[in-house]
Enzyme design. Structure first.
Site, PDB file in Angstrom:
ATOM      1  N   ALA A 297       0.828  -1.201   0.000  1.00 21.40           N
ATOM      2  CA  ALA A 297       0.000   0.000   0.000  1.00 21.40           C
ATOM      3  C   ALA A 297       0.867   1.258   0.000  1.00 21.40           C
ATOM      4  O   ALA A 297       1.838   1.339  -0.752  1.00 21.40           O
ATOM      5  CB  ALA A 297      -0.969  -0.035   1.170  1.00 21.40           C
ATOM      6  N   CYS A 298       0.545   2.216   0.844  1.00 21.09           N
ATOM      7  CA  CYS A 298       1.264   3.498   0.838  1.00 21.09           C
ATOM      8  C   CYS A 298       2.720   3.378   1.292  1.00 21.09           C
ATOM      9  O   CYS A 298       3.507   4.303   1.086  1.00 21.09           O
ATOM     10  CB  CYS A 298       0.530   4.506   1.722  1.00 21.09           C
ATOM     11  N   SER A 299       3.077   2.276   1.911  1.00 15.29           N
ATOM     12  CA  SER A 299       4.451   2.080   2.381  1.00 15.29           C
ATOM     13  C   SER A 299       5.323   1.348   1.360  1.00 15.29           C
ATOM     14  O   SER A 299       6.475   1.018   1.658  1.00 15.29           O
ATOM     15  CB  SER A 299       4.451   1.288   3.691  1.00 15.29           C
ATOM     16  N   SER A 300       4.808   1.115   0.168  1.00 12.01           N
ATOM     17  CA  SER A 300       5.525   0.281  -0.799  1.00 12.01           C
ATOM     18  C   SER A 300       6.906   0.828  -1.146  1.00 12.01           C
ATOM     19  O   SER A 300       7.855   0.057  -1.333  1.00 12.01           O
ATOM     20  CB  SER A 300       4.687   0.138  -2.076  1.00 12.01           C
TER      21      SER A 300
END
Length: 487
Positions: free
Chosen positions: A269-272
């Site tokens: 998700a946003c931490s990829s």
């Protein structure tokens, strides 16, 4: 039967010039056993190879003396050096006893082996040419809401359907700090009858839209890097959504750029992006490759529900690229990766249920949960303290005072979250230069947000300055990457 003559065995005195094998076995045996165990046999073999006598350097119960440790060589700092930090350098014993020791060469100290670390060498950014302001977005949503309320007036009057309340520029900016966002298709998003981007499918033989975005960002990074793509050994595509399960988008990008080696996709998700940098740094530390290209193409407008007042303003489209290479071949400039850390905690407060199993339950196709859904207040309450503590703890483990960070490139999701984290980490109100905000122009671009901030706001930093790239989001997931400007 008469007993035969009794033989008398003459006891042979031990030769002091030869090691007593029986005594070695007895002393090397584990407690309570008559024969040496696996460890004892291994110690015995090592002692034979060294030619040590029966009394040299022996401890009770056959334990061999532990080799002395020498600290690892000094590197740029203690952190990317996460891999180098774990390397132990052993020194052979300074003295060897026994007659065989004289025939062996004198013990020598093994020189510490230099371990390369990861360097962020270059970045790239692709930005769509279409942008939507808050005023345009609010007007489109209000037109949709007005039409919806008119079409469901009877159900609303009966209390069966909730009336949609209008959006506004003030509401959007207060809730998020966002003022505009870039998108691939503006017309479809602003059409009250559609409220979604219009992105036609492409033939399998054509480059996909997300691969095209990733290639554009990658070429910018490669040009800034100034080296041939033949030096890149791996391609990672780290993004919150992929256009298909297979073939991997990263392999499509790899082919388009003419890169050998291997490629794979990853989704946290946003931490990829920070998870991708960590993966690339590990490849560098292990010696698997000398350089890694990571791309983060994000078409967030395609999974955003523009009919939901609470989230219709959150996302934008963009693509970023990062080249991570070994310090052994890195030229001047760039950023030493001092340390990386990852964390995940399961939560349903940010969720998207779209997937291949939807075909097995067709009644759910098109439902709101097949797009981005979040419980914003719960996310704020859970994620902000988790990320703040993670940053502070990681910095101290690396020997960095968090208050001395020159810059923080945080995930660009919500200005209130970033300001709170900045105050917690620095212990004071951060300046705009210290806590970079680009979401006012780009909105939330998922995994690409922190990389956009890093790409646009790092040229003025001096060699030796320390900064932090940090992302956080669904999962929950979070990643921290501490970097230092190279000379």
């Amino acid at each position: 039967m008469p007993a035969g003559p009794r033989l008398r065995v003459r006891r042979q005195e031990p030769d002091p010039s030869r090691p007593d094998r029986r005594r070695q076995r007895r002393l090397l045996a584990l407690p309570g056993r008559g024969r040496p165990g696996p460890r004892g046999r291994r110690r015995l073999r090592l002692r034979r190879r060294r030619g040590q006598g029966r009394d040299s350097g022996r401890l009770p119960h056959g334990r061999a003396p532990s080799p002395r440790r020498r600290p690892p060589p000094a590197g740029p700092s203690r952190g990317g050096l996460d891999a180098a930090r774990s390397q132990a350098y052993l020194v052979r014993p300074e003295t060897e006893r026994g007659p065989q020791a004289a025939r062996r060469r004198a013990p020598s100290v093994r020189a510490p082996r230099h371990m390369s670390h990861a360097v962020i060498a270059a970045t790239g950014l692709f930005t769509p040419d279409q942008s939507i302001s808050n005023a345009e977005l609010a007007a489109a949503y209000n037109a949709y809401a007005e039409r919806f309320n008119a079409d469901h007036a009877a159900e609303i009057a009966e209390g069966e359907v909730a009336e949609l309340t209008p959006s506004s520029v003030e509401f959007i900016e207060k809730a998020s700090g966002i003022k505009s966002r870039f998108v691939l298709d503006k017309a479809g998003v602003l059409d009250p009858a559609r409220m979604a981007p219009n992105i036609p499918e492409r033939a399998d033989e054509d480059l996909s839209i997300m691969a095209e975005m990733a290639v554009a960002a990658a070429r910018q990074a490669i040009a800034a890097w100034g080296k041939p793509v033949s030096e890149i050994g791996a391609v990672l595509c780290a993004a919150s959504n992929m256009p298909r399960p297979y073939p991997a988008l990263s392999i499509e990008v790899q082919q388009a750029l003419g890169i050998d080696g291997f490629a794979f996709d990853m989704n946290v998700a946003c931490s990829s992006a920070t998870f991708g940098i960590k993966t690339a740094a590990d490849f560098i530390a292990s010696g698997s490759v000398k350089a890694v290209l990571m791309v983060n193409p994000e078409v967030c407008s395609a999974h955003l529900n523009f009919k939901d007042r609470d989230s219709h303003f959150i996302f934008g489209d963009v693509a970023t690229a990062v080249i991570v290479e070994s310090s052994d071949q890195a030229g001047p400039g760039g950023w030493d990766v001092l340390g990386t850390r990852l964390k995940t905690v399961f939560s349903n407060n940010i969720r998207n249920n779209f997937g291949f199993l939807n075909n097995a339950a067709p009644e759910g196709i098109g439902q709101p949960d097949k797009m981005f859904v979040q419980q914003g207040r719960k996310v704020f309450k859970d994620v902000v303290p988790m990320v703040s503590d993670m940053i502070v703890d990681h910095a101290r483990d690396l020997g960095i005072d968090p208050a001395t960070l020159k810059r923080m490139w945080l995930h660009q999701a919500n200005i209130n979250m970033n300001q709170f984290i900045g105050r917690k980490v620095l212990g004071r109100e951060p300046t705009p230069e210290e806590n970079v905000i680009i979401l006012d122009e780009y909105a939330n671009t998922s995994s690409a947000g922190s990389i956009i901030a890093f790409h646009l706001r790092q040229q003025d930093m001096a060699p030796g300055d320390t900064g932090l790239i940090c992302s956080f989001g669904a999962g929950y997931s979070a990643g921290t990457v501490f970097v230092r400007k190279r000379g």
